[in-house]
Design an enzyme around this catalytic site. Structure first.
Site, mmCIF file in Angstrom:
data_model
loop_
_atom_site.group_PDB
_atom_site.id
_atom_site.type_symbol
_atom_site.label_atom_id
_atom_site.label_comp_id
_atom_site.label_asym_id
_atom_site.label_seq_id
_atom_site.Cartn_x
_atom_site.Cartn_y
_atom_site.Cartn_z
ATOM 1 N N CYS A 118 0.801 -1.224 0.000
ATOM 2 C CA CYS A 118 0.000 0.000 0.000
ATOM 3 C C CYS A 118 0.834 1.275 0.000
ATOM 4 O O CYS A 118 0.301 2.362 -0.217
ATOM 5 C CB CYS A 118 -0.958 0.001 1.183
ATOM 6 S SG CYS A 118 -2.132 -1.372 1.150
ATOM 7 N N HIS A 256 -3.030 7.131 2.022
ATOM 8 C CA HIS A 256 -3.529 5.823 1.600
ATOM 9 C C HIS A 256 -4.898 5.611 2.223
ATOM 10 O O HIS A 256 -5.088 5.831 3.423
ATOM 11 C CB HIS A 256 -2.544 4.738 2.044
ATOM 12 C CG HIS A 256 -3.113 3.364 1.966
ATOM 13 N ND1 HIS A 256 -3.771 2.887 0.855
ATOM 14 C CD2 HIS A 256 -3.135 2.346 2.878
ATOM 15 C CE1 HIS A 256 -4.174 1.656 1.083
ATOM 16 N NE2 HIS A 256 -3.805 1.303 2.299
ATOM 17 N N ASN A 286 -10.498 0.190 0.098
ATOM 18 C CA ASN A 286 -9.033 0.209 0.112
ATOM 19 C C ASN A 286 -8.541 -0.429 -1.180
ATOM 20 O O ASN A 286 -8.679 -1.636 -1.386
ATOM 21 C CB ASN A 286 -8.533 -0.575 1.333
ATOM 22 C CG ASN A 286 -7.020 -0.627 1.449
ATOM 23 O OD1 ASN A 286 -6.288 -0.406 0.488
ATOM 24 N ND2 ASN A 286 -6.531 -0.958 2.635
#
Length: 337
Positions: A118, A256, A286
């Protein structure tokens, strides 16, 4: 690794792509054995997109790349390199970036993948900026298809993830604009917090690994939350001090999009009170390496980014890793959509 010299390299264009199929909390909750209310309360997520059968990471990456190239007014043939940040490549090899390079017609470009999970987009952005020749152009893509590696019955992970891609074209900008600095750190002591145990050289695919469901994404959610709370604030502090920029001088914060509730909890610890935090996790979920460029593209298309605005990008994820970068937006090089 703290760095603050990038020779006036910045964003010339930004683009993104989301699969057409929106997946509601009702669908995810039924598979994961929880309620829609629980998902919203724990994550802030209300929907996400899943790639349909036959659509792979490279397909999402190509669509985002073309949108970024169009926004920049750049031909793919002019690119010096293409880097794809992903932890869900089409294949173990060849690199997904080479598939993208071929399909968009970037014939002169070097191409490679980068896996920092990520944090991948920020790592790729910094790496790519270092590779550019003065006056050159490069393409950075974050793309992931996590719907293929999550266990739909695992409510700890299944409720969080979606699929998507985002991309930026990097190139020369006005002096004092562009990428002002970065801070990249690895935290291998915590590597077991996030993992896909099987499918590599340590635990090759077999009937047993499939039967034991060892090819699914696994995450210690509480451990990740503690890691982010502990490591992200000092990373942002190092970034801004290294660039000589005060917290009050930052107009935008693009993190993020891990979990909306967690972002609300960690934001007060960063001191970026005047910055507008751009959050798309409620609609997109996500999307791992894609989440930062997706949010950046959304902010740009809404007209939120003004000439000279300072933007903190912050990635954190598997490895464990943290990557932060400070951009000064050049509105003349990345014009209003």
């Amino acid at each position: 690794m703290l760095s603050a010299s990038f020779a006036d390299v910045g964003v010339r264009g930004v683009g993104s792509y989301l699969p057409a199929d929106a997946v509601s909390n009702r669908v995810v909750a039924a598979r994961a054995g929880c309620t829609e209310e629980w998902i919203v309360r724990k994550t802030g997520i209300r929907s996400r997109r899943y790639a349909p059968p036959g659509e792979a990471t490279s397909d999402l990456a190509v669509a985002a790349a073309r949108n970024a190239l169009d926004a920049a007014g750049v031909r793919a043939a002019a690119l010096e390199w293409v880097v794809v940040a992903t932890s869900t490549p089409d294949h173990p090899q060849p690199p997904t970036a080479n598939l993208v390079q071929h399909r968009i017609g970037a014939r002169r470009a070097a191409a490679f993948d980068l896996n920092a999970v990520c944090s991948g987009f920020v790592y790729a952005l910094v790496t790519g900026a270092r590779l550019l020749n003065r006056g050159g152009l490069g393409l950075v893509i974050g793309a992931d298809v996590y719907s293929r590696i999550i266990d739909p019955a695992d409510r700890r992970t299944a409720v969080l993830f979606g699929d998507g891609a985002g991309a930026v074209v990097l190139g020369p900008v006005r002096p004092g604009y562009g990428l002002l600095g970065s801070d990249l750190t690895g935290h291998g002591d915590d590597h077991e917090l996030i993992r896909v145990p099987a499918g590599g050289s340590r635990l090759p695919a077999s009937e047993k690994t499939v039967a034991d469901r060892r090819h699914h994404f696994e995450m210690d959610g509480r451990g990740v939350r503690e890691f982010v709370t502990r490591e992200l604030p000092p990373a942002v502090d190092r970034l801004l001090r290294g660039c000589g920029v005060g917290r009050g001088d930052v107009e935008h914060f693009v993190p993020h999009q891990a979990n909306g509730v967690m972002l609300d909890e960690v934001r007060p610890l960063l001191g970026l009170d005047r910055a507008r935090m751009h959050v798309t996790v409620a609609e997109h979920g996500n999307t791992s390496a894609a989440s930062i460029p997706l949010a950046l593209d959304t902010a740009w298309r809404r007209g939120a980014l003004g000439d000279g605005d300072r933007i903190v990008l912050a990635g954190f994820g598997g490895g464990m890793s943290v990557g932060t970068a400070l951009l000064r937006w050049d509105g003349s090089s990345a014009p209003t959509p």
